[in-house]
Design a protein around this motif. Sequence first.
Motif, PDB file in Angstrom:
ATOM      1  N   LEU A 153       3.808   0.827  -3.264  1.00 50.49           N
ATOM      2  CA  LEU A 153       3.393   0.390  -1.931  1.00 50.49           C
ATOM      3  C   LEU A 153       4.341  -0.643  -1.342  1.00 50.49           C
ATOM      4  O   LEU A 153       4.511  -0.727  -0.127  1.00 50.49           O
ATOM      5  N   GLY A 154       4.944  -1.448  -2.208  1.00 55.31           N
ATOM      6  CA  GLY A 154       5.816  -2.510  -1.710  1.00 55.31           C
ATOM      7  C   GLY A 154       7.289  -2.203  -1.787  1.00 55.31           C
ATOM      8  O   GLY A 154       8.077  -2.717  -0.978  1.00 55.31           O
ATOM      9  N   ASN A 155       7.669  -1.354  -2.751  1.00 56.52           N
ATOM     10  CA  ASN A 155       9.098  -1.119  -2.977  1.00 56.52           C
ATOM     11  C   ASN A 155       9.490   0.356  -2.991  1.00 56.52           C
ATOM     12  O   ASN A 155      10.674   0.673  -3.124  1.00 56.52           O
ATOM     13  N   GLY A 156       8.501   1.252  -2.874  1.00 59.51           N
ATOM     14  CA  GLY A 156       8.800   2.679  -2.927  1.00 59.51           C
ATOM     15  C   GLY A 156       9.406   3.196  -1.636  1.00 59.51           C
ATOM     16  O   GLY A 156       9.460   2.489  -0.621  1.00 59.51           O
ATOM     17  N   ARG A 157       9.838   4.447  -1.685  1.00 59.81           N
ATOM     18  CA  ARG A 157      10.451   5.084  -0.519  1.00 59.81           C
ATOM     19  C   ARG A 157       9.932   6.512  -0.366  1.00 59.81           C
ATOM     20  O   ARG A 157       9.673   7.191  -1.357  1.00 59.81           O
ATOM     21  N   ILE A 158       9.808   6.943   0.878  1.00 59.61           N
ATOM     22  CA  ILE A 158       9.485   8.327   1.210  1.00 59.61           C
ATOM     23  C   ILE A 158      10.541   8.804   2.190  1.00 59.61           C
ATOM     24  O   ILE A 158      10.713   8.214   3.260  1.00 59.61           O
ATOM     25  N   GLY A 221      -6.273  -6.069   4.768  1.00 57.66           N
ATOM     26  CA  GLY A 221      -6.411  -5.454   3.455  1.00 57.66           C
ATOM     27  C   GLY A 221      -5.197  -4.608   3.105  1.00 57.66           C
ATOM     28  O   GLY A 221      -4.690  -4.657   1.969  1.00 57.66           O
ATOM     29  N   ILE A 222      -4.709  -3.833   4.061  1.00 56.18           N
ATOM     30  CA  ILE A 222      -3.494  -3.037   3.836  1.00 56.18           C
ATOM     31  C   ILE A 222      -2.308  -3.952   3.546  1.00 56.18           C
ATOM     32  O   ILE A 222      -1.534  -3.726   2.604  1.00 56.18           O
ATOM     33  N   ALA A 223      -2.166  -5.001   4.361  1.00 55.90           N
ATOM     34  CA  ALA A 223      -1.069  -5.950   4.168  1.00 55.90           C
ATOM     35  C   ALA A 223      -1.158  -6.635   2.817  1.00 55.90           C
ATOM     36  O   ALA A 223      -0.133  -6.885   2.159  1.00 55.90           O
ATOM     37  N   ALA A 224      -2.375  -6.917   2.367  1.00 51.15           N
ATOM     38  CA  ALA A 224      -2.566  -7.581   1.078  1.00 51.15           C
ATOM     39  C   ALA A 224      -2.034  -6.723  -0.065  1.00 51.15           C
ATOM     40  O   ALA A 224      -1.362  -7.229  -0.978  1.00 51.15           O
ATOM     41  N   LEU A 225      -2.313  -5.430  -0.026  1.00 51.49           N
ATOM     42  CA  LEU A 225      -1.865  -4.549  -1.104  1.00 51.49           C
ATOM     43  C   LEU A 225      -0.349  -4.361  -1.065  1.00 51.49           C
ATOM     44  O   LEU A 225       0.297  -4.247  -2.116  1.00 51.49           O
ATOM     45  N   VAL A 226       0.221  -4.338   0.134  1.00 56.45           N
ATOM     46  CA  VAL A 226       1.685  -4.256   0.242  1.00 56.45           C
ATOM     47  C   VAL A 226       2.332  -5.503  -0.348  1.00 56.45           C
ATOM     48  O   VAL A 226       3.290  -5.420  -1.132  1.00 56.45           O
ATOM     49  N   LEU A 227       1.786  -6.667   0.016  1.00 54.39           N
ATOM     50  CA  LEU A 227       2.331  -7.928  -0.494  1.00 54.39           C
ATOM     51  C   LEU A 227       2.139  -8.035  -2.002  1.00 54.39           C
ATOM     52  O   LEU A 227       3.043  -8.470  -2.724  1.00 54.39           O
ATOM     53  N   LEU A 228       0.972  -7.621  -2.483  1.00 54.56           N
ATOM     54  CA  LEU A 228       0.689  -7.664  -3.915  1.00 54.56           C
ATOM     55  C   LEU A 228       1.673  -6.791  -4.680  1.00 54.56           C
ATOM     56  O   LEU A 228       2.167  -7.168  -5.751  1.00 54.56           O
ATOM     57  N   ALA A 229       1.972  -5.622  -4.126  1.00 55.83           N
ATOM     58  CA  ALA A 229       2.921  -4.719  -4.768  1.00 55.83           C
ATOM     59  C   ALA A 229       4.331  -5.290  -4.775  1.00 55.83           C
ATOM     60  O   ALA A 229       5.069  -5.143  -5.750  1.00 55.83           O
TER      61      ALA A 229
END
Length: 331
Positions: A153-158, A221-229
């Motif tokens: 979520l934080g460092n992946g790529r699509i 909540g979305i931002a939290a999971l991105v930051l956590l990742a």
Amino acid sequence: MTQLKTLLSRQKWLAAAIATIVLAALLSVMSPVFLTFSNFQSVLVQASVTAIMAIGMTYIILSGGIDISMGAILFFTSALFAQLMLDTSSYPLAFAAAISCATLLGALNGALVIWFRMSPLITTLATYSIYRGMAIHLTGAQNIPVPREMGFLGNGRILNIPVPIILLLIIFVIGIYLLNKTRFGVFVRALGNSQRSAEETNLPIGKVTITAYAIGGFVTGIAALVLLARVGGLQSGIGIGIEFTVIAAVILGGTKLTGGSGTIVGSVIGAVFLVLIDNGLNLMNASPYIYDIVRGGVLLAAVVVDRLSAYRAEQSLRSQRSARLRETAQA
């Protein structure tokens, strides 16, 4: 020149865009690496968390409110997700619970404002302490690592595009649609322009307010999971002060602090501008302790500009009314 001033007064986000371009040009002179495509992606990734939250904050401020608890919601969401992953190892359960809880906490802020007719500032200042205390109690103030796959979520790529940028674009498009193409967007602006008029026209103030705060909670909540990742695990300092950076981004983007006028585009540009300031301080090897001083100064300047703009608009309206009264008297 007059046409430019008129355009800037109508589309306030253009001023933020011009300031961002000028700052980017200055940074490119300081460092030739700055203009590279990879650095541009890096800036957007860094800005993604603030920008995602700023989209939600835009709805809240447009409706005439404010949310000081966003940083605490971000921390609690991160803590809940990390703790559930530690206890159950179920990614779907942790994800669904974290996002749902963030949305509910945001909606609760709006409900408290409506039910008890409380000041949004005081209400969310109180819930800030409550939510942050809940998170600390839940985890015992421990640092909790998250599974490696969470890092996607934080460092992946699509398609070679960073996932945080993709999430930002999705929320950005949905945010613009809701604000500009739905009745809810019209109601939000109407409520921010005049609560009294909204009451007289039987606008569903309660539903609009609670929905605006719920949207703020959801995107947080979305931002939290991105930051956590991106961080790689729960840390006790996550989210501290981020709500003021988010508010600064929204105000810098041209949204009136009193509500009723603003754009999603401007808020995202404001978030990018603040990240560029951090980049500039980093290029100058500035002390990390000065970052908060600069952010605070930028927020203060944004509020001052907002108030001056409101004052000028009020004076212009008074002048027009006086002119009409004189014309009526002469007739």
